[in-house]
Write an enzyme that holds these catalytic residues in place. Structure first.
Site, short mmCIF file in Angstrom:
data_model
loop_
_atom_site.label_atom_id
_atom_site.label_comp_id
_atom_site.label_asym_id
_atom_site.label_seq_id
_atom_site.Cartn_x
_atom_site.Cartn_y
_atom_site.Cartn_z
N LYS A 186 54.14 47.22 36.71
CA LYS A 186 53.24 48.38 36.79
C LYS A 186 53.88 49.61 37.44
O LYS A 186 53.22 50.36 38.16
CB LYS A 186 51.94 48.00 37.54
CG LYS A 186 51.19 46.84 36.89
CD LYS A 186 49.90 46.53 37.61
CE LYS A 186 49.94 45.17 38.27
NZ LYS A 186 48.67 44.71 38.82
N ASP A 234 44.41 38.99 42.34
CA ASP A 234 43.05 39.39 41.98
C ASP A 234 42.25 38.27 41.30
O ASP A 234 41.03 38.17 41.48
CB ASP A 234 43.05 40.66 41.11
CG ASP A 234 43.97 40.57 39.91
OD1 ASP A 234 44.65 39.54 39.76
OD2 ASP A 234 44.02 41.55 39.14
#
Ligand code: ADP
Ligand code: MG
Length: 468
Positions: free
Chosen positions: A170, A205
């Site tokens: 990312k 997450d």
């Protein structure tokens, strides 16, 4: 295929022929879904036995399923892709949670690409802000506040408070992090500032979503992400995690981060089309995350764009004329598919707006717009049917078919894409018949913060079992 597909009026024979071809390529009958499900379940088992498999099945070292009775106050950090979220999470018991959100901090390019100590010192400053606002002078001397850290990058975890960064994703490239324990580096930043904070748990997450949902829904079996990427985490009996050489109490369960985005990256069983292959080849990680590339928000728009360009090149769409904007990689974002799929105006006016005003296609007729809508539907339906395979696999694998259970799902794709959840549910009905009625699909947010607090709670409980 599905009866929800838009009918295309006034199409030429050539147009109809090509659209039918694409429709068939994207169609996924239940027989094929079952075959993929069988393969998925085999991969689940193999991943629990050995490291380095197609499904990584990463042990989280979180060994308790929340009951909803956990009580405590925690600091939480969520470092995902773009933002840093700092929260005070109060677990109140009885399934109740109170979240006090600190500021949302944007991570600048400089921080993403500098040294890890610079990034983590910045994080320590952000934590200090919330500490002084929310705790003030109430912290006793020698007191330490437990912090749960949700860090959604690939790590190898060796304990609930220890994880080595494998690689950045990312857009992050911070030096001094890959190969090192993320928790120690963060703890050093807190120590340098003499902050009374102890990094107690490190999770991602998906694990957070599973934990958070369990707090208020005891029947949860899986936490899943359907957002920029896709992944899932479920509760596994310790004795089944063959690759862990620990002496645990075998009655315990541990949350496993499946890393299912990488499922079938060898392309053995997934229905890969030429449009998917094009996307994969042109991506910055070819031959990896193949399942994710068929399903998640980062990619659906690009698959759709590839099909549109294919039709344009054959003069079957927009009179054979593309535009500079539509020719841009990743320009056709998944959120446009959402607008087009929910465009129920007779002349597809919202679709026209997107194509003509946003993408500067000089002129579109209704047939063009119906074709575009059909393509969005094909890509969207396939994504939801493929994601159902992952859910169905866990339901079958955990032998929950016919039992009441639920799945917590986080992510903007699941939340915002029209019919995504209904399509998943309908596919589960094809898998399980009436028994699908017993499966709850719940949208959950705040998984990263609440999950981090629950992981910190669990770490403190299990100190006797693990060396922390
Ligand atoms: P993350 O997965 O990074 O934590 P989100 O869950 O918010 O973040 O997911 C963001 C992704 O969701 C974006 O990459 C985009 O592809 C997709 N997305 C955002 N808005 C929409 C929308 N309206 N419809 C469909 N997909 C969307
Ligand atoms: Mg997220």
């Amino acid at each position: 295929m599905s009866d929800e597909l838009v009918t295309i009026h006034d199409a030429s024979t050539e147009q109809l022929f090509e659209i039918n071809e694409i429709t068939q390529e994207f169609e996924l009958k239940i027989d094929k879904l079952r075959k993929i499900q069988n393969y998925f379940m085999k991969q689940l088992k193999i991943g629990l036995e050995k490291d380095g498999q197609n499904l990584s099945m990463v042990p989280s070292f979180v060994t308790s399923v929340p009951t909803g009775n956990e009580i405590g106050t925690y600091l939480t950090l969520d470092l995902g892709g773009t933002n840093l979220r700092v929260c005070k999470v109060i677990l109140e018991g009885g399934g109740k949670i109170h979240i006090i959100e600190g500021q949302l901090y944007e991570i600048s390019e400089d921080l993403k690409t500098g040294d890890i100590t610079v990034l983590f010192d910045f994080i320590a400053d952000c934590v200090e802000n919330l500490l002084s606002k929310e705790w003030g002078d109430s912290i006793q001397k020698n007191d330490k506040i437990d912090l749960g850290f949700t860090f959604s990058f690939p790590i190898i975890q060796t304990a609930i408070n220890k994880g080595t960064l494998l690689k950045w994703t990312k857009g992050f490239t911070c030096t001094g992090a890959v190969g090192n324990d993320i928790v120690s580096i963060l703890q050093e930043s807190f120590n340098r500032k003499s902050l009374p904070v102890k990094v107690t748990a490190l999770i991602n997450d998906t694990v957070g979503t599973a934990l958070a949902h369990a707090y208020s829904h005891p029947k949860v079996i899986l936490g899943a992400i359907l957002g920029t990427g896709t992944n899932g985490a479920y509760f596994e009996r310790l004795e089944n995690i063959k690759k862990l050489n620990h002496n645990f109490d075998s009655s315990d369960k541990m949350i496993i981060n499946i890393e299912w985005g990488a499922f079938d990256s060898e392309k053995v069983i997934l229905p890969i089309t030429q449009y998917d292959n094009k996307l994969d080849k042109e991506s910055n990680n070819p031959n990896s995350q193949i399942f994710e590339k068929l399903i998640s928000g980062m990619y659906l728009g690009e698959i759709t764009r590839n099909i549109l360009l294919h039709l344009i090149d054959r003069s079957l769409l927009f009179n054979g004329l593309s535009s500079k904007s539509l020719n841009q990689h990743y320009a056709f974002e998944t959120k446009y598919m959402s607008i087009i799929e929910s465009d129920n105006t007779e002349t597809l006016e919202n679709t026209k707006q997107i194509l003509e005003n946003l993408f500067h296609i000089s002129i579109t007729n209704l047939t063009d717009r119906q074709i575009v809508k059909r393509i969005c539907q094909l890509v969207g339906i396939r994504a939801s049917r493929l994601s159902s395979i992952a859910l169905a696999s866990i339901i079958s694998y955990c032998k929950m078919e016919g039992n009441e259970c639920c799945i917590g799902i986080d992510g903007s794709l699941f939340e915002k894409y029209p019919n995504f959840s209904i399509r998943i549910y309908n596919t589960l009905k094809e898998f399980f018949g009436e028994n699908a009625d017993k499966i709850g699909l719940h949208y959950t947010c705040n998984g990263s913060s609440v999950g981090a607090a629950l992981a910190a709670f669990s770490a403190n409980q299990s100190k006797s079992k693990f060396k922390l």
